[in-house]
Scaffold this motif. Structure first.
Motif, PDB file in Angstrom:
ATOM      1  N   THR A   9       0.827  -1.203   0.000  1.00  0.00           N
ATOM      2  CA  THR A   9       0.000   0.000   0.000  1.00  0.00           C
ATOM      3  C   THR A   9       0.864   1.256   0.000  1.00  0.00           C
ATOM      4  OG1 THR A   9      -1.738  -1.216   1.157  1.00  0.00           O
ATOM      5  CG2 THR A   9      -1.860   1.188   1.236  1.00  0.00           C
ATOM      6  N   LEU A  10       1.948   1.263   0.777  1.00  0.00           N
ATOM      7  CA  LEU A  10       2.854   2.416   0.773  1.00  0.00           C
ATOM      8  C   LEU A  10       3.498   2.599  -0.601  1.00  0.00           C
ATOM      9  CD1 LEU A  10       4.622   2.100   4.254  1.00  0.00           C
ATOM     10  CD2 LEU A  10       2.895   3.779   3.574  1.00  0.00           C
ATOM     11  N   ASN A  11       3.891   1.497  -1.245  1.00  0.00           N
ATOM     12  CA  ASN A  11       4.479   1.605  -2.582  1.00  0.00           C
ATOM     13  C   ASN A  11       3.457   2.094  -3.603  1.00  0.00           C
ATOM     14  OD1 ASN A  11       7.178   0.861  -2.087  1.00  0.00           O
ATOM     15  ND2 ASN A  11       6.596  -1.289  -1.996  1.00  0.00           N
ATOM     16  N   GLN A  12       2.220   1.651  -3.456  1.00  0.00           N
ATOM     17  CA  GLN A  12       1.167   2.134  -4.344  1.00  0.00           C
ATOM     18  C   GLN A  12       0.983   3.640  -4.157  1.00  0.00           C
ATOM     19  OE1 GLN A  12      -2.638   0.264  -3.745  1.00  0.00           O
ATOM     20  NE2 GLN A  12      -3.624   1.419  -5.371  1.00  0.00           N
ATOM     21  N   LYS A  13       0.981   4.088  -2.917  1.00  0.00           N
ATOM     22  CA  LYS A  13       0.830   5.519  -2.643  1.00  0.00           C
ATOM     23  C   LYS A  13       2.017   6.294  -3.213  1.00  0.00           C
ATOM     24  CE  LYS A  13      -2.226   6.675  -0.587  1.00  0.00           C
ATOM     25  NZ  LYS A  13      -3.576   7.095  -0.968  1.00  0.00           N
ATOM     26  N   ARG A  14       3.218   5.711  -3.111  1.00  0.00           N
ATOM     27  CA  ARG A  14       4.410   6.343  -3.691  1.00  0.00           C
ATOM     28  C   ARG A  14       4.221   6.505  -5.206  1.00  0.00           C
ATOM     29  NH1 ARG A  14       7.767   3.648  -1.178  1.00  0.00           N
ATOM     30  NH2 ARG A  14       8.434   5.246   0.249  1.00  0.00           N
ATOM     31  N   GLY A  15       3.692   5.459  -5.853  1.00  0.00           N
ATOM     32  CA  GLY A  15       3.428   5.535  -7.283  1.00  0.00           C
ATOM     33  C   GLY A  15       2.464   6.652  -7.624  1.00  0.00           C
ATOM     34  N   ILE A  16       1.435   6.802  -6.820  1.00  0.00           N
ATOM     35  CA  ILE A  16       0.444   7.864  -7.049  1.00  0.00           C
ATOM     36  C   ILE A  16       1.097   9.237  -6.901  1.00  0.00           C
ATOM     37  CG2 ILE A  16      -1.627   8.955  -6.080  1.00  0.00           C
ATOM     38  CD1 ILE A  16      -2.553   6.045  -5.353  1.00  0.00           C
ATOM     39  N   LEU A  17       1.881   9.424  -5.845  1.00  0.00           N
ATOM     40  CA  LEU A  17       2.511  10.724  -5.612  1.00  0.00           C
ATOM     41  C   LEU A  17       3.481  11.095  -6.742  1.00  0.00           C
ATOM     42  CD1 LEU A  17       3.209  10.604  -1.764  1.00  0.00           C
ATOM     43  CD2 LEU A  17       1.392  11.848  -2.957  1.00  0.00           C
ATOM     44  N   PHE A  18       4.285  10.127  -7.171  1.00  0.00           N
ATOM     45  CA  PHE A  18       5.207  10.414  -8.274  1.00  0.00           C
ATOM     46  C   PHE A  18       4.441  10.716  -9.559  1.00  0.00           C
ATOM     47  CE2 PHE A  18       8.850   8.237  -6.012  1.00  0.00           C
ATOM     48  CZ  PHE A  18       9.678   9.353  -6.004  1.00  0.00           C
ATOM     49  N   SER A  19       3.357   9.994  -9.807  1.00  0.00           N
ATOM     50  CA  SER A  19       2.556  10.260 -10.996  1.00  0.00           C
ATOM     51  C   SER A  19       1.985  11.675 -10.955  1.00  0.00           C
ATOM     52  CB  SER A  19       1.425   9.239 -11.108  1.00  0.00           C
ATOM     53  OG  SER A  19       0.668   9.461 -12.276  1.00  0.00           O
ATOM     54  N   GLU A  20       1.470  12.079  -9.802  1.00  0.00           N
ATOM     55  CA  GLU A  20       0.913  13.423  -9.674  1.00  0.00           C
ATOM     56  C   GLU A  20       1.987  14.496  -9.783  1.00  0.00           C
ATOM     57  OE1 GLU A  20      -1.376  13.304  -6.048  1.00  0.00           O
ATOM     58  OE2 GLU A  20      -3.005  12.223  -7.031  1.00  0.00           O
ATOM     59  N   SER A  21       3.243  14.120  -9.547  1.00  0.00           N
ATOM     60  CA  SER A  21       4.372  15.043  -9.688  1.00  0.00           C
ATOM     61  C   SER A  21       4.930  15.037 -11.109  1.00  0.00           C
ATOM     62  CB  SER A  21       5.498  14.662  -8.716  1.00  0.00           C
ATOM     63  OG  SER A  21       5.065  14.733  -7.390  1.00  0.00           O
ATOM     64  N   GLY A  22       4.377  14.197 -11.981  1.00  0.00           N
ATOM     65  CA  GLY A  22       4.857  14.107 -13.353  1.00  0.00           C
ATOM     66  C   GLY A  22       6.110  13.266 -13.504  1.00  0.00           C
ATOM     67  N   GLU A  23       6.467  12.515 -12.467  1.00  0.00           N
ATOM     68  CA  GLU A  23       7.651  11.658 -12.510  1.00  0.00           C
ATOM     69  C   GLU A  23       7.195  10.225 -12.793  1.00  0.00           C
ATOM     70  OE1 GLU A  23      10.552  12.296  -9.337  1.00  0.00           O
ATOM     71  OE2 GLU A  23       9.459  14.144  -8.817  1.00  0.00           O
ATOM     72  N   TYR A  24       6.876   9.977 -14.065  1.00  0.00           N
ATOM     73  CA  TYR A  24       6.208   8.739 -14.454  1.00  0.00           C
ATOM     74  C   TYR A  24       7.090   7.499 -14.338  1.00  0.00           C
ATOM     75  CZ  TYR A  24       2.997  12.269 -16.027  1.00  0.00           C
ATOM     76  OH  TYR A  24       2.165  13.351 -16.057  1.00  0.00           O
ATOM     77  N   GLU A  25       8.382   7.620 -14.591  1.00  0.00           N
ATOM     78  CA  GLU A  25       9.281   6.465 -14.431  1.00  0.00           C
ATOM     79  C   GLU A  25       9.342   6.052 -12.962  1.00  0.00           C
ATOM     80  OE1 GLU A  25      10.679   4.562 -16.650  1.00  0.00           O
ATOM     81  OE2 GLU A  25      10.431   5.745 -18.469  1.00  0.00           O
ATOM     82  N   ASN A  26       9.545   7.030 -12.069  1.00  0.00           N
ATOM     83  CA  ASN A  26       9.565   6.734 -10.630  1.00  0.00           C
ATOM     84  C   ASN A  26       8.223   6.183 -10.165  1.00  0.00           C
ATOM     85  OD1 ASN A  26      12.234   7.508 -10.210  1.00  0.00           O
ATOM     86  ND2 ASN A  26      11.678   9.635  -9.820  1.00  0.00           N
ATOM     87  N   SER A  27       7.150   6.738 -10.712  1.00  0.00           N
ATOM     88  CA  SER A  27       5.813   6.266 -10.374  1.00  0.00           C
ATOM     89  C   SER A  27       5.651   4.796 -10.765  1.00  0.00           C
ATOM     90  CB  SER A  27       4.760   7.115 -11.087  1.00  0.00           C
ATOM     91  OG  SER A  27       3.475   6.584 -10.876  1.00  0.00           O
ATOM     92  N   SER A  28       6.093   4.471 -11.963  1.00  0.00           N
ATOM     93  CA  SER A  28       5.975   3.085 -12.430  1.00  0.00           C
ATOM     94  C   SER A  28       6.756   2.135 -11.541  1.00  0.00           C
ATOM     95  CB  SER A  28       6.457   2.977 -13.884  1.00  0.00           C
ATOM     96  OG  SER A  28       5.550   3.650 -14.732  1.00  0.00           O
ATOM     97  N   GLN A  29       7.900   2.577 -11.035  1.00  0.00           N
ATOM     98  CA  GLN A  29       8.678   1.735 -10.117  1.00  0.00           C
ATOM     99  C   GLN A  29       7.900   1.466  -8.831  1.00  0.00           C
ATOM    100  OE1 GLN A  29      12.473   3.630  -9.544  1.00  0.00           O
ATOM    101  NE2 GLN A  29      13.098   3.304 -11.670  1.00  0.00           N
TER     102      GLN A  29
END
Length: 186
Positions: A96-116
């Protein structure tokens, strides 16, 4: 958080999580953060991890909605660091924490980090034997969106299709999320 006009105060039988959810629904994010923080602290100390993660997610979401992404990241990283000393990193809570990290990076426009972050979340869920649930479908959808923004359209289509198939298998074809997945598939 302003109490319900029908009631002068909060129902004293409500938990901090319930009070926080009510405040968040009313867009009283600062008040919600206080209640979510109290809940997260309480459940962390009593090692009730399923409730603890709800408090942490609530805090992060409130900062997302304010919007204050740097603070949302700070909260996520703080609790991630603290929790590593208490619970297994191979747990649903860490997914769940990793999923939230993905969401935050996506909202920041950091799509590669989000995908990780999303990939770590889905890999952990799959390793725990959780192949079909709403979180897996939402993670696939997020991965599809990241792929789309990165110009990887075939990959995006494949992730969106996985999200649809997951909801199909759960019989959740009459939901808003399912409609979004179908729209994303095109």
């Amino acid at each position: 958080c302003k109490p319900d006009p029908k009631n002068a105060t909060f129902d004293s039988s409500k938990s901090d999580l319930e009070k926080a959810d009510l405040c968040k629904k009313r867009d009283s994010y600062d008040s919600a953060i206080v209640f979510y923080s109290q809940a997260a602290d309480h459940y962390f100390k009593s090692e009730k991890w399923d409730k603890w993660i709800l408090g942490v997610n609530g805090i992060i979401d409130c900062y997302r909605f304010k919007p204050d992404l740097p603070e949302a990241f700070r909260v996520l990283n703080k609790w991630d660091s603290i929790a590593r000393n208490k619970i297994s990193v191979r747990s649903l809570e860490f997914s769940t924490l990793n999923q939230k990290r993905g969401i935050l990076f996506s909202e920041s426009g950091e799509y590669e980090n989000s995908s990780q972050g999303f990939q770590q979340a889905v890999n952990l869920r799959l390793s725990l034997g959780i192949k079909k649930d709403t979180a897996v479908a939402l993670i696939y959808n997020g991965m599809g969106t990241n792929s789309y923004y990165l110009g990887k359209y075939d990959e995006a289509f494949n992730y969106y299709t996985r999200a649809v198939k997951n909801y199909d298998s759960l019989g959740m074809t009459q939901t808003v999320d399912y409609a979004m997945f179908i729209q994303n598939v095109g």
